[in-house]
Enzyme design. Structure first.
Site, mmCIF file in Angstrom:
data_model
loop_
_atom_site.group_PDB
_atom_site.id
_atom_site.type_symbol
_atom_site.label_atom_id
_atom_site.label_comp_id
_atom_site.label_asym_id
_atom_site.label_seq_id
_atom_site.Cartn_x
_atom_site.Cartn_y
_atom_site.Cartn_z
ATOM 1 N N ARG A 148 66.351 42.723 -52.831
ATOM 2 C CA ARG A 148 66.305 43.982 -53.552
ATOM 3 C C ARG A 148 67.394 44.899 -53.001
ATOM 4 N NH1 ARG A 148 61.047 42.610 -52.012
ATOM 5 N NH2 ARG A 148 59.603 42.202 -53.750
ATOM 6 N N ARG A 245 69.687 40.347 -58.590
ATOM 7 C CA ARG A 245 68.470 39.684 -58.102
ATOM 8 C C ARG A 245 67.879 38.796 -59.197
ATOM 9 N NH1 ARG A 245 64.055 40.206 -54.445
ATOM 10 N NH2 ARG A 245 61.997 40.434 -55.401
ATOM 11 N N HIS A 268 58.086 37.703 -53.210
ATOM 12 C CA HIS A 268 56.958 37.968 -54.090
ATOM 13 C C HIS A 268 55.661 37.522 -53.434
ATOM 14 C CE1 HIS A 268 59.684 37.774 -57.921
ATOM 15 N NE2 HIS A 268 59.725 38.951 -57.322
ATOM 16 N N TYR A 277 60.786 34.153 -64.467
ATOM 17 C CA TYR A 277 62.173 33.694 -64.461
ATOM 18 C C TYR A 277 62.350 32.360 -65.180
ATOM 19 C CZ TYR A 277 63.124 37.550 -61.326
ATOM 20 O OH TYR A 277 63.267 38.808 -60.797
#
Length: 309
Positions: A148, A245, A268, A277
């Site tokens: 991030r 990201r 996560h 994704y």
């Protein structure tokens, strides 16, 4: 009124372990709400607030053409605050009990095709300044690690292990993870440490890895301005701080990397967060963004996670 807000925000940080970014957003949202109550309705205490005031506030946000997701967040902040006040006995009744937030449709994150990522990564190298050397290191590291932006700008020099090609980053709720850095990114960061950072740094005791022109830690907002500048030069539109990201995750899935491994690299907690994704990778493979199927980017995006104890 603001004292109550600060008590609420303190509880979020301590009891619920909200991230600093979430607390900061809530502080801004509730500050705006207080100004509205005082300026439009001349209210000076929370017991004066009635459901009609909240309804008019939401209508005011809509009239000012805030995005639906923004209105939903601001509404959630208000409802959480009044729930806190009611549970603590500061209010006898919750005026937001019947207030409903607008429904926000879920959407898949947007990722760039790999050839567009490569164009973006190449932009800083077109000039040779301490800042461009820094920017190349930041973009390479951000994309190849899937970090991030808040994690990237929070890095200290001591978080790097260039000999072992790893970086330690601290994510949400202070969870730490160690990510392997691919060779291309490691070389870019090493060059920055050798030539770029010494030219920018003004305080030998400064711990931050990435520095702004004043020699202090670069902020998320500062990085965002830098990213937009390079995206504009590269002819890339509709980019956000999280785009690299998202692109990292989608590209790694396309290359056959295990979803659980990507989950750990991204930090996560739940794999369901990472599963989105699959759709992003499918869209890229189908060329649904109108730019065609992506090509492989040499030397980046192959970071792995080194498990910590």
């Amino acid at each position: 009124m603001r004292d109550n807000i600060e008590n609420f925000l303190g509880a979020l940080e301590i009891e619920n372990e909200f991230s600093a970014n979430t607390v900061s957003a809530y502080r801004n949202d509730l500050g705006q709400f207080v100004r509205y109550l005082q300026d439009r309705h001349a209210l000076e205490s929370w017991p004066e607030v009635e459901p009609s005031h909240l309804t008019s506030y939401v209508l005011d946000l809509r009239e000012r053409e805030y995005a639906t997701s923004t209105v939903a967040r601001k509404t959630a902040a208000v409802k959480s605050f009044f729930g806190f006040m009611t549970r603590n006995g500061d209010l006898r009744a919750d005026p937001s009990e019947q207030l409903s937030a607008p429904r926000v449709e879920k959407y898949a994150p947007r990722a760039l095709p790999e050839h567009e990522v490569q164009v973006l990564l190449d932009e800083p190298a077109k000039v040779c300044t301490p800042e461009s050397i820094r920017d190349r290191a930041m973009l390479q590291l951000l994309y190849s690690s899937g970090m991030r932006v808040s994690e990237l700008v929070s890095l200290d020099v001591e978080d790097l292990n260039l000999d072992g090609r790893t970086v330690r980053c601290t994510g949400k709720q202070n969870r730490q993870r160690v990510i392997e850095v691919p060779a291309t990114a490691a070389r870019a960061v090493a060059e920055y440490l050798d030539t770029g950072r010494p030219a920018i740094c003004r305080n030998p005791e400064e711990m931050a890895l990435f520095l702004n022109h004043r020699g202090t830690r670069l902020t998320r907002q500062g990085f965002w301005l830098i990213l937009k500048q390079y995206a504009h030069r590269a002819g890339i539109n509709d980019i956000t701080p999280h785009t690299l990201r998202h692109s990292f995750a989608a590209h790694e899935l396309t290359k056959g990397r295990e979803l659980g491994d990507i989950q750990r690299v991204l930090g996560h907690v739940s794999i369901s967060t990472t599963q989105v994704y699959h759709q992003v990778a499918s869209d890229l493979a189908a060329g649904s963004n109108g730019n065609g199927a992506p090509g492989r980017v040499a030397g980046v995006g192959d970071g792995n996670l080194a498990e910590t104890a």
